[in-house]
Design a protein around this motif. Structure first.
Motif, PDB file in Angstrom:
ATOM      1  N   PRO A  57       0.801  -1.235   0.000  1.00 41.57           N
ATOM      2  CA  PRO A  57       0.000   0.000   0.000  1.00 41.57           C
ATOM      3  C   PRO A  57       0.826   1.275   0.000  1.00 41.57           C
ATOM      4  O   PRO A  57       0.350   2.318  -0.447  1.00 41.57           O
ATOM      5  CB  PRO A  57      -0.828  -0.113   1.287  1.00 41.57           C
ATOM      6  N   ASN A  58       2.074   1.191   0.488  1.00 41.81           N
ATOM      7  CA  ASN A  58       2.905   2.394   0.549  1.00 41.81           C
ATOM      8  C   ASN A  58       4.373   1.998   0.684  1.00 41.81           C
ATOM      9  O   ASN A  58       4.709   0.816   0.849  1.00 41.81           O
ATOM     10  CB  ASN A  58       2.493   3.298   1.714  1.00 41.81           C
ATOM     11  N   PHE A  59       5.257   2.996   0.607  1.00 41.43           N
ATOM     12  CA  PHE A  59       6.694   2.744   0.666  1.00 41.43           C
ATOM     13  C   PHE A  59       7.122   2.188   2.015  1.00 41.43           C
ATOM     14  O   PHE A  59       8.056   1.380   2.094  1.00 41.43           O
ATOM     15  CB  PHE A  59       7.463   4.036   0.352  1.00 41.43           C
ATOM     16  N   ASP A  60       6.475   2.622   3.095  1.00 47.01           N
ATOM     17  CA  ASP A  60       6.857   2.126   4.416  1.00 47.01           C
ATOM     18  C   ASP A  60       6.620   0.620   4.524  1.00 47.01           C
ATOM     19  O   ASP A  60       7.454  -0.119   5.063  1.00 47.01           O
ATOM     20  CB  ASP A  60       6.063   2.859   5.512  1.00 47.01           C
ATOM     21  N   ALA A  61       5.491   0.171   4.001  1.00 45.66           N
ATOM     22  CA  ALA A  61       5.198  -1.265   4.021  1.00 45.66           C
ATOM     23  C   ALA A  61       6.192  -2.023   3.140  1.00 45.66           C
ATOM     24  O   ALA A  61       6.653  -3.118   3.495  1.00 45.66           O
ATOM     25  CB  ALA A  61       3.766  -1.513   3.558  1.00 45.66           C
ATOM     26  N   LEU A  62       6.515  -1.449   1.986  1.00 47.97           N
ATOM     27  CA  LEU A  62       7.494  -2.068   1.092  1.00 47.97           C
ATOM     28  C   LEU A  62       8.856  -2.157   1.770  1.00 47.97           C
ATOM     29  O   LEU A  62       9.536  -3.198   1.719  1.00 47.97           O
ATOM     30  CB  LEU A  62       7.594  -1.257  -0.205  1.00 47.97           C
ATOM     31  N   LYS A  63       9.262  -1.058   2.430  1.00 48.26           N
ATOM     32  CA  LYS A  63      10.563  -1.034   3.100  1.00 48.26           C
ATOM     33  C   LYS A  63      10.635  -2.084   4.199  1.00 48.26           C
ATOM     34  O   LYS A  63      11.643  -2.790   4.338  1.00 48.26           O
ATOM     35  CB  LYS A  63      10.815   0.356   3.673  1.00 48.26           C
ATOM     36  N   ALA A  64       9.568  -2.229   4.953  1.00 47.08           N
ATOM     37  CA  ALA A  64       9.543  -3.229   6.026  1.00 47.08           C
ATOM     38  C   ALA A  64       9.644  -4.647   5.460  1.00 47.08           C
ATOM     39  O   ALA A  64      10.348  -5.505   6.006  1.00 47.08           O
ATOM     40  CB  ALA A  64       8.265  -3.075   6.844  1.00 47.08           C
ATOM     41  N   GLN A  65       8.959  -4.887   4.347  1.00 52.80           N
ATOM     42  CA  GLN A  65       9.006  -6.225   3.754  1.00 52.80           C
ATOM     43  C   GLN A  65      10.382  -6.525   3.172  1.00 52.80           C
ATOM     44  O   GLN A  65      10.878  -7.656   3.272  1.00 52.80           O
ATOM     45  CB  GLN A  65       7.938  -6.364   2.668  1.00 52.80           C
ATOM     46  N   ILE A  66      11.014  -5.529   2.550  1.00 56.18           N
ATOM     47  CA  ILE A  66      12.363  -5.734   2.009  1.00 56.18           C
ATOM     48  C   ILE A  66      13.331  -6.096   3.134  1.00 56.18           C
ATOM     49  O   ILE A  66      14.180  -6.974   2.979  1.00 56.18           O
ATOM     50  CB  ILE A  66      12.837  -4.481   1.252  1.00 56.18           C
ATOM     51  N   ALA A  67      13.212  -5.418   4.270  1.00 54.25           N
ATOM     52  CA  ALA A  67      14.065  -5.746   5.418  1.00 54.25           C
ATOM     53  C   ALA A  67      13.818  -7.179   5.875  1.00 54.25           C
ATOM     54  O   ALA A  67      14.774  -7.920   6.197  1.00 54.25           O
ATOM     55  CB  ALA A  67      13.803  -4.767   6.560  1.00 54.25           C
ATOM     56  N   ALA A  68      12.560  -7.600   5.882  1.00 52.13           N
ATOM     57  CA  ALA A  68      12.235  -8.975   6.270  1.00 52.13           C
ATOM     58  C   ALA A  68      12.781  -9.973   5.254  1.00 52.13           C
ATOM     59  O   ALA A  68      13.279 -11.047   5.614  1.00 52.13           O
ATOM     60  CB  ALA A  68      10.722  -9.129   6.417  1.00 52.13           C
ATOM     61  N   ASP A  69      12.684  -9.620   3.971  1.00 51.99           N
ATOM     62  CA  ASP A  69      13.225 -10.492   2.928  1.00 51.99           C
ATOM     63  C   ASP A  69      14.736 -10.655   3.074  1.00 51.99           C
ATOM     64  O   ASP A  69      15.274 -11.756   2.941  1.00 51.99           O
ATOM     65  CB  ASP A  69      12.913  -9.926   1.542  1.00 51.99           C
ATOM     66  N   ALA A  70      15.428  -9.543   3.319  1.00 52.17           N
ATOM     67  CA  ALA A  70      16.879  -9.600   3.482  1.00 52.17           C
ATOM     68  C   ALA A  70      17.251 -10.468   4.677  1.00 52.17           C
ATOM     69  O   ALA A  70      18.193 -11.262   4.623  1.00 52.17           O
ATOM     70  CB  ALA A  70      17.451  -8.187   3.649  1.00 52.17           C
ATOM     71  N   ALA A  71      16.488 -10.331   5.769  1.00 51.56           N
ATOM     72  CA  ALA A  71      16.750 -11.146   6.956  1.00 51.56           C
ATOM     73  C   ALA A  71      16.522 -12.620   6.655  1.00 51.56           C
ATOM     74  O   ALA A  71      17.291 -13.495   7.100  1.00 51.56           O
ATOM     75  CB  ALA A  71      15.866 -10.684   8.105  1.00 51.56           C
ATOM     76  N   ALA A  72      15.475 -12.924   5.899  1.00 52.49           N
ATOM     77  CA  ALA A  72      15.181 -14.322   5.564  1.00 52.49           C
ATOM     78  C   ALA A  72      16.272 -14.915   4.672  1.00 52.49           C
ATOM     79  O   ALA A  72      16.663 -16.074   4.830  1.00 52.49           O
ATOM     80  CB  ALA A  72      13.819 -14.409   4.853  1.00 52.49           C
ATOM     81  N   ALA A  73      16.773 -14.112   3.728  1.00 54.91           N
ATOM     82  CA  ALA A  73      17.852 -14.588   2.853  1.00 54.91           C
ATOM     83  C   ALA A  73      19.134 -14.783   3.654  1.00 54.91           C
ATOM     84  O   ALA A  73      19.856 -15.764   3.453  1.00 54.91           O
ATOM     85  CB  ALA A  73      18.074 -13.607   1.709  1.00 54.91           C
ATOM     86  N   ARG A  74      19.433 -13.858   4.561  1.00 57.70           N
ATOM     87  CA  ARG A  74      20.612 -14.033   5.419  1.00 57.70           C
ATOM     88  C   ARG A  74      20.488 -15.315   6.248  1.00 57.70           C
ATOM     89  O   ARG A  74      21.457 -16.062   6.418  1.00 57.70           O
ATOM     90  CB  ARG A  74      20.780 -12.825   6.339  1.00 57.70           C
ATOM     91  N   ALA A  75      19.294 -15.573   6.753  1.00 56.47           N
ATOM     92  CA  ALA A  75      19.080 -16.793   7.532  1.00 56.47           C
ATOM     93  C   ALA A  75      19.287 -18.035   6.664  1.00 56.47           C
ATOM     94  O   ALA A  75      19.850 -19.044   7.115  1.00 56.47           O
ATOM     95  CB  ALA A  75      17.683 -16.776   8.138  1.00 56.47           C
ATOM     96  N   TYR A  76      18.816 -17.962   5.403  1.00 53.90           N
ATOM     97  CA  TYR A  76      18.996 -19.105   4.492  1.00 53.90           C
ATOM     98  C   TYR A  76      20.480 -19.401   4.288  1.00 53.90           C
ATOM     99  O   TYR A  76      20.904 -20.554   4.289  1.00 53.90           O
ATOM    100  CB  TYR A  76      18.336 -18.808   3.148  1.00 53.90           C
ATOM    101  N   PHE A  77      21.284 -18.333   4.128  1.00 56.99           N
ATOM    102  CA  PHE A  77      22.723 -18.499   3.910  1.00 56.99           C
ATOM    103  C   PHE A  77      23.484 -18.666   5.234  1.00 56.99           C
ATOM    104  O   PHE A  77      24.706 -18.811   5.212  1.00 56.99           O
ATOM    105  CB  PHE A  77      23.287 -17.301   3.150  1.00 56.99           C
ATOM    106  N   LYS A  78      22.751 -18.591   6.361  1.00 54.85           N
ATOM    107  CA  LYS A  78      23.374 -18.700   7.685  1.00 54.85           C
ATOM    108  C   LYS A  78      24.429 -17.604   7.899  1.00 54.85           C
ATOM    109  O   LYS A  78      25.539 -17.855   8.379  1.00 54.85           O
ATOM    110  CB  LYS A  78      23.984 -20.083   7.899  1.00 54.85           C
ATOM    111  N   LEU A  79      24.065 -16.377   7.521  1.00 56.59           N
ATOM    112  CA  LEU A  79      24.981 -15.242   7.669  1.00 56.59           C
ATOM    113  C   LEU A  79      24.728 -14.525   8.991  1.00 56.59           C
ATOM    114  O   LEU A  79      23.594 -14.440   9.445  1.00 56.59           O
ATOM    115  CB  LEU A  79      24.793 -14.274   6.501  1.00 56.59           C
TER     116      LEU A  79
END
Length: 306
Positions: A284-306
């Motif tokens: 719905p807005n940039f703030d929601a997008l920004k929060a999801q991108i941060a969550a995506d990055a965290a999930a990818a880091r977790a996948y790579f065990k970083l």
């Protein structure tokens, strides 16, 4: 790899030839081209592949053609890695489609390619009306002085490896199964372009690649590994799609590399998709997008065990 565009001018020396669309260059294609390279060494001939652009199904039914797995450049690079040193890319147009099976053999295989031995997949058909097949090629080879062999299908856990199988796995987000069929993670490559710098505004700078695959074989957010920027691949997170939140319409690949801040505009990179995190969605807005991108990055880091 030496590349010939069209068959009007003959290649300089006789070849062992493999024919196919080779979309995706999966394990079945890999086995065929490695057999090609082996026979070429034995016979002291050039190992060459013949492929078509566009894919014949894109020419005959552009509205229902399957998603392209590889661009021409990606396909030729992968075929070279398998052992092909030459490639002929024949434009698949109305004139080419009108060639009879006999004309294809005479004009393309004999005169254009100087073929001495031919390898095809077990389902290969050619010529106007798809009248040419393995038996036809054997008879033509006896007349023109070349031999023919057909490669059987490659099976993995009872499943026939095919480009359609790879597309199905990618569309389902099963990157692990796609990698089993391909023999490697699925890859897209391209030159890093200047974008709208939206990633920087959101706190996640991205390397942007304009994608030529249309329609896309998949879309979404992925854990990725990026090569071409040093000795080792770099982990990251990437969005592949049209970016509906910011009103995008053309396919774009945006990759954020972890703990990386070099200027890489103009670099040619390869993005390996190793795990899907989620589907692309509108926020719905940039703030929601920004929060999801941060969550995506965290999930990818977790996948790579970083």
């Amino acid at each position: 790899m030496r590349v010939f565009r069209g068959h009007s001018r003959p290649v300089p020396s006789p070849v062992v030839l493999a024919i196919g669309n080779f979309d995706g260059v999966h394990l079945g294609h890999t086995a065929l081209v490695r057999r090609l390279a082996e026979l070429a060494r034995e016979r002291q001939l050039v190992p060459m592949v013949l492929t078509f652009e566009p894919h014949p199904r894109e020419f005959f039914a552009p509205g229902s053609a399957p998603a392209r797995l590889t661009t021409v450049r990606e396909k030729l690079e992968l075929l070279a890695d398998c052992g092909a040193s030459q490639a002929m890319v024949c434009p698949f147009n109305a004139r080419f489609a009108a060639l009879s099976a006999e004309e294809f053999v005479d004009q393309v295989l004999v005169k254009g390619c100087q073929v001495k031995h031919l390898i095809i997949g077990d389902d290969f058909r050619f010529g106007k009306g798809r009248t040419g097949d393995y038996a036809f090629l054997q008879q033509a080879g006896a007349r023109h002085g070349f031999t023919v062999e057909a490669m059987g299908s490659v099976l993995i856990d009872g499943e026939r490896v095919s480009s359609s199988g790879v597309r199905k796995a990618l569309a389902a987000g099963d990157m692990e199964h796609a990698a089993r069929l391909l023999g490697r993670p699925y890859v897209m490559d391209g030159q890093v372009l200047h974008g709208q710098k939206l990633g920087r505004q959101l706190g996640f700078a991205t390397a942007n690649l304009r994608i030529k695959h249309n329609p896309l074989p998949m879309s979404g957010v992925f854990a990725v590994e990026v090569s071409g920027l040093g000795e080792r691949a770099l982990p990251g997170v990437a969005n592949l799609g049209v970016r509906p939140t910011v009103g995008g319409s053309r396919p774009l690949l945006e990759a954020h590399l972890f703990d990386f801040d070099r200027d890489i505009y103009g670099a040619h990179i390869a993005v390996r998709f190793v795990h899907k995190l989620r589907d692309e969605q509108r926020f719905p807005n940039f703030d929601a997008l920004k929060a999801q991108i941060a969550a995506d990055a965290a999930a990818a880091r977790a996948y790579f065990k970083l």
